[in-house]
Scaffold this motif. Structure first.
Motif, PDB file in Angstrom:
ATOM      1  N   SER A 401      35.388   6.910  56.791  1.00 26.91           N
ATOM      2  CA  SER A 401      35.094   5.661  57.079  1.00 26.91           C
ATOM      3  C   SER A 401      33.910   4.753  56.212  1.00 26.91           C
ATOM      4  O   SER A 401      33.785   3.693  56.441  1.00 26.91           O
ATOM      5  N   TYR A 402      33.382   5.617  55.455  1.00 24.55           N
ATOM      6  CA  TYR A 402      32.228   5.196  54.462  1.00 24.55           C
ATOM      7  C   TYR A 402      32.820   4.110  53.402  1.00 24.55           C
ATOM      8  O   TYR A 402      33.707   4.309  52.924  1.00 24.55           O
ATOM      9  N   THR A 403      32.226   2.976  53.283  1.00 25.75           N
ATOM     10  CA  THR A 403      32.658   2.121  52.370  1.00 25.75           C
ATOM     11  C   THR A 403      31.741   1.804  51.484  1.00 25.75           C
ATOM     12  O   THR A 403      30.457   1.642  51.805  1.00 25.75           O
ATOM     13  N   ARG A 404      31.852   1.812  50.002  1.00 30.05           N
ATOM     14  CA  ARG A 404      30.799   1.625  49.059  1.00 30.05           C
ATOM     15  C   ARG A 404      30.683   0.200  48.598  1.00 30.05           C
ATOM     16  O   ARG A 404      31.579  -0.591  49.064  1.00 30.05           O
TER      17      ARG A 404
END
Length: 404
Positions: A401-404
């Motif tokens: 779920s990590y977004t850059r």
């Protein structure tokens, strides 16, 4: 002495709110006080019967209803709640103004607290908490904290925002003692603030005041900060002596703060106000300005992103304590006690196995250097490279779920 405790318990641990002795202190904040029901009072009475004045409380197990539903490793993030007070400080040419900006950041973190008198979970050895901050201008901040020692308990933490040229490194070594009608927590350790755009300033070192839970034998329980702490920068010669004032029996007020700032031997200004409301700075020239207004700006807290529990490792704070947190939020104290005991027993068993094999715990994110705990990372000078390095350091494998 024990007779005194027993008499106090008989007097206080009936349903509260029924006597004049139970009246809330006149000028405390509403959220600073706790009211116990009859069942909770009897548990506290049983706990107190085991205590002695001056006793170290590190090994005492407190009932779950006095717990704040988060770990101390997460609670430290309260000091990262108002980063705008610190961002851009490196652009101030006057070193005194940079020093005051650092003080603003530090003082703005104290107003955030749970309702009533609550203590966060004691982190277990190897536990860690990590999160990310997404700021309105598109920049980001990153935070990692780890329990690096159990005896004595030490929590190490690291915050950095490469784009905003700010880093904070520190450790906490809390020590609690029973004092009769109160419990004191001595907050040993320090915050070290770095303005990365001003490398010649090196570090701004800030110590912590002590915390007191009052009224645990009679009257309503309430929280106070007390005693002194210091802030200093040896490179610029600035020093602040800050007094968090506890209320006296006959005079004073709650949550008051007072301090003096000097550069080397010359006094340059003073700080006054209430850490739960408005704090002001007055220069030696008579100029005044508000450092922080908790009543006006206290809700403007920087939100943090934390990976969902199913994406966390087993010893990440929120996943580790998830059963306890759900039970506390659901006000199921029996389930809370069971969940808390399960985590602690698992920790004890792990330590027994480690001791039996002659092993020593090695922290994952921090290492001790000269009595200080430092993150095991070298930050590149380029902001974008620094962001990528920090992300890889805190999350070796980025959560889905990590977004850059």
């Amino acid at each position: 002495m024990m007779g005194l405790f027993n008499q106090a318990a008989q007097k206080v641990y009936k349903p509260r709110g029924s006597s004049e002795d139970d009246k809330v202190p006149d000028d405390t904040e509403p959220d600073d006080t706790s009211i116990l029901d009859e069942n909770e009072g009897s548990i506290i009475a049983s706990l107190i019967s085991q205590l002695r004045v001056g006793m170290d409380l590190h090994k005492v197990t407190f009932p779950t209803f006095v717990l704040e539903p988060r770990s101390m490793l997460e609670r430290i993030t309260d000091f990262m709640s108002h980063p705008d007070l610190l961002f851009g400080a490196e652009n101030c040419d006057d070193p005194e103004q940079r020093f005051i900006r650092v003080l603003q950041y530090y003082l703005a973190g104290w107003h955030i607290k749970p309702k009533g008198v609550k203590k966060p979970y004691n982190p277990v050895l190897g536990e860690f908490f990590r999160c990310r901050y997404d700021y309105p201008d598109g920049s980001r901040g990153f935070y990692i904290a780890e329990q690096v020692s159990h005896h004595p308990p030490i929590s190490a933490f690291y915050y950095v925002s490469p784009a905003n040229k700010v880093a904070v490194i520190g450790e906490l070594r809390p020590k609690s003692k029973f004092l009769g009608n109160s419990v004191s927590t001595t907050m040993e350790g320090e915050n070290r603030v770095y303005l990365l755009g001003r490398p010649d300033d090196k570090e701004y070192v800030i110590s912590m005041p002590n915390m007191y839970a009052r009224g645990i034998l009679w009257g309503k329980m309430f929280l106070e900060l007390g005693d002194s702490c210091t802030a200093k920068n040896e490179q610029t010669g600035h020093f602040a002596d800050l007094q968090f004032k506890t209320k006296g029996y006959f005079s004073g007020t709650y949550n008051a703060i007072q301090g003096r700032i000097r550069r080397r031997n010359t006094e340059t200004g003073e700080i006054s106000g209430k850490w739960s409301a408005v704090m002001e700075y007055k220069s030696s020239k008579g100029e005044r300005r508000v450092l922080f207004d908790a009543t006006k700006d206290g809700q403007n807290v920087a939100p943090k992103w934390v990976a969902p529990e199913e994406e966390q490792e087993t010893n990440e704070s929120r996943r580790l304590w998830s059963r306890l947190t759900r039970a506390i939020v659901g006000k199921d104290m029996d389930a809370a006690t069971e969940a808390k005991t399960a985590v602690e027993e698992t920790q004890r068993e792990a330590r027994r196995h480690m001791d039996g094999r002659g092993e020593v715990h090695v922290p994952r994110f921090f290492q001790e250097r000269g009595g200080r705990w430092e993150p095991m990372i070298q930050l590149p000078a380029d902001p974008q490279e620094a962001i990528e390095t920090v992300e890889k350091f805190i999350w070796p494998s980025l959560p889905p779920s990590y977004t850059r």
